[in-house]
Design an enzyme around this catalytic site. Structure first.
Site, PDB file in Angstrom:
ATOM      1  N   THR A  19      -0.194   1.541   7.377  1.00 38.57           N
ATOM      2  CA  THR A  19      -0.244   0.468   6.388  1.00 38.57           C
ATOM      3  C   THR A  19      -0.089  -0.859   7.112  1.00 38.57           C
ATOM      4  O   THR A  19       0.415  -0.907   8.231  1.00 38.57           O
ATOM      5  CB  THR A  19       0.858   0.648   5.321  1.00 38.57           C
ATOM      6  OG1 THR A  19       0.759  -0.416   4.375  1.00 38.57           O
ATOM      7  CG2 THR A  19       2.259   0.638   5.923  1.00 38.57           C
ATOM      8  N   GLY A  29     -10.747  -1.972   3.990  1.00 38.36           N
ATOM      9  CA  GLY A  29      -9.704  -1.965   5.015  1.00 38.36           C
ATOM     10  C   GLY A  29      -9.619  -0.628   5.723  1.00 38.36           C
ATOM     11  O   GLY A  29     -10.566   0.172   5.736  1.00 38.36           O
ATOM     12  N   ASP A  30      -8.472  -0.370   6.325  1.00 37.47           N
ATOM     13  CA  ASP A  30      -8.273   0.863   7.091  1.00 37.47           C
ATOM     14  C   ASP A  30      -8.075   2.088   6.210  1.00 37.47           C
ATOM     15  O   ASP A  30      -8.354   3.216   6.634  1.00 37.47           O
ATOM     16  CB  ASP A  30      -7.017   0.713   7.961  1.00 37.47           C
ATOM     17  CG  ASP A  30      -5.789   0.455   7.087  1.00 37.47           C
ATOM     18  OD1 ASP A  30      -5.753  -0.606   6.416  1.00 37.47           O
ATOM     19  OD2 ASP A  30      -4.900   1.319   7.035  1.00 37.47           O
ATOM     20  N   THR A  50       0.839  -1.207   0.000  1.00 42.40           N
ATOM     21  CA  THR A  50       0.000   0.000   0.000  1.00 42.40           C
ATOM     22  C   THR A  50       0.874   1.257   0.000  1.00 42.40           C
ATOM     23  O   THR A  50       2.033   1.188   0.395  1.00 42.40           O
ATOM     24  CB  THR A  50      -0.857  -0.055   1.281  1.00 42.40           C
ATOM     25  OG1 THR A  50      -1.816  -1.081   1.124  1.00 42.40           O
ATOM     26  CG2 THR A  50      -1.551   1.247   1.598  1.00 42.40           C
ATOM     27  N   ARG A  54     -14.835  -6.195   0.893  1.00 43.17           N
ATOM     28  CA  ARG A  54     -14.081  -5.906   2.116  1.00 43.17           C
ATOM     29  C   ARG A  54     -13.467  -4.500   2.016  1.00 43.17           C
ATOM     30  O   ARG A  54     -12.898  -4.116   1.002  1.00 43.17           O
ATOM     31  CB  ARG A  54     -12.983  -6.956   2.284  1.00 43.17           C
ATOM     32  CG  ARG A  54     -12.036  -6.733   3.473  1.00 43.17           C
ATOM     33  CD  ARG A  54     -10.801  -5.986   3.072  1.00 43.17           C
ATOM     34  NE  ARG A  54      -9.786  -5.976   4.115  1.00 43.17           N
ATOM     35  CZ  ARG A  54      -8.701  -5.209   4.081  1.00 43.17           C
ATOM     36  NH1 ARG A  54      -8.493  -4.401   3.064  1.00 43.17           N
ATOM     37  NH2 ARG A  54      -7.817  -5.258   5.044  1.00 43.17           N
TER      38      ARG A  54
HETATM   39  N1  ASP Z   1      -3.843  -1.575   5.024  1.00 41.73           N
HETATM   40  C1  ASP Z   1      -4.178  -2.122   3.742  1.00 41.73           C
HETATM   41  C2  ASP Z   1      -5.500  -2.828   3.843  1.00 41.73           C
HETATM   42  O1  ASP Z   1      -5.715  -3.549   4.794  1.00 41.73           O
HETATM   43  C3  ASP Z   1      -3.159  -3.066   3.217  1.00 41.73           C
HETATM   44  C4  ASP Z   1      -1.727  -2.637   3.444  1.00 41.73           C
HETATM   45  O2  ASP Z   1      -1.477  -1.549   3.919  1.00 41.73           O
HETATM   46  O3  ASP Z   1      -0.833  -3.403   3.149  1.00 41.73           O
HETATM   47  O4  ASP Z   1      -6.305  -2.697   2.965  1.00 41.73           O
END
Ligand code: ASP
Length: 297
Positions: free
Chosen positions: A213, A192-193, A162, A190
């Site tokens: 991340t 994510g954050d 990311t 889904r």
């Molecule tokens: N945080 C990101 C997610 O969960 C993935 C990542 O940062 O590697 O979508």
């Protein structure tokens, strides 16, 4: 300005390419800041550049869902007035962070899926062919993921590459941005954050900014980016970064990393994975400092 390229354990070859990419992005953001541009413009330009880099998991080069699609999330936050623009579940937008920036100017904070893509068309952001975002590396990763699952394994959706950026401009304005394809093999739908204020990013002129991340579910549960910024009330940027990652690990067993800038312009980063490509640039450096090759900070 500080920029990261994710906390995934990448191979040696990928690592070199990703280090170059974050250095270029930090430099691009720096040029914006040096020309009196805003922190907001700086983080958007850095993240858009990394979205176009196929070596990273954002925009072109995003990971695939378990049913084989790209579904991207992105966000941008302005520390002046806590404005946020965020998008989730995009399949046909080349630069999700630019669409997030457009959402920031709308009456909403977060748009997802088909509605977000309709908003893109309305606001003049062209839709792209979803196949143009898929790179061979991710097709192969997806095939391996399916094989492992077919063999009875339960592949863990680990951190991926990311991208994110945090900057402060001459006026003391702080901004943060991030963009991701999410975690490999995630379920369709889904989120994510990354597009969630407080988890994936936070920016407040009164304290500083952060972008996280790693395992999104863990970052969501710990409110990682807001925790990092709140910690700046008592800690230096580097300590705030460490405290955030320690809490991520201790409280929920999460893996990931965070970049932080305090309102006085000091910079910190920390991660609990083997690597996290990071580059930062400030008025005292002639060219970006590049790090994150090991030891967590
Ligand atoms: N945080 C990101 C997610 O969960 C993935 C990542 O940062 O590697 O979508």
């Amino acid at each position: 300005v500080i920029v990261h390229g994710g906390a995934a354990p990448s191979s040696g070859e990928e690592w070199i390419v990703q280090r170059d990419a974050v250095a270029r992005a930090a430099w691009a953001a720096w040029e914006t800041l040096a020309a009196n541009g805003s922190a907001l413009d700086a983080v958007v330009s850095a993240v858009a550049l990394l979205e176009d880099d196929p070596s990273l998991n954002a925009g072109t080069g995003s990971v695939l869902t378990r049913d084989g699609h790209v579904e991207m999330d992105a966000a941008v936050m302005d520390g002046r007035d806590l404005a946020v623009g965020a998008v989730a579940g995009l399949r046909r937008v080349k630069n999700p962070v630019r669409l997030a920036r457009s959402v920031m100017g709308s009456e909403h904070v977060l748009l997802s899926g088909a509605g977000a893509e309709a908003f893109a068309v309305e606001s003049g952001v062209a839709l792209c062919d979803p196949a143009s975002l898929v790179v061979p590396r991710e097709r192969e990763r997806h095939a391996r993921w399916l094989e492992e699952r077919a063999a009875g394994g339960r592949p863990r959706a680990g951190p991926a590459d990311t991208v994110g950026a945090v900057a402060i401009d001459r006026g003391g304005n702080v901004a943060a941005a991030g963009s991701t394809g999410g975690t490999p093999g995630k379920r369709s739908g889904r989120i994510g954050d990354c597009p969630i204020p407080g988890a994936g990013l936070w920016a407040d002129n009164r304290a500083g900014g952060a972008a996280a991340t790693g395992e999104g579910e863990a970052l969501l549960r710990t409110g990682a980016s807001r925790s990092a910024v709140l910690a700046l009330a008592e800690a230096a940027a580097q300590d705030a970064a460490w405290m955030t990652i320690r809490a991520l690990e201790d409280r929920v067993g999460g893996r990931g990393g965070v970049i932080v800038i305090s309102r006085d312009g000091s910079i910190g980063f920390a991660f609990n994975t083997p690597r996290m490509p990071v580059a930062y640039m400030d008025g005292e450096l002639a060219r970006p400092f590049v790090g994150g090759g090991g030891a967590g900070s």
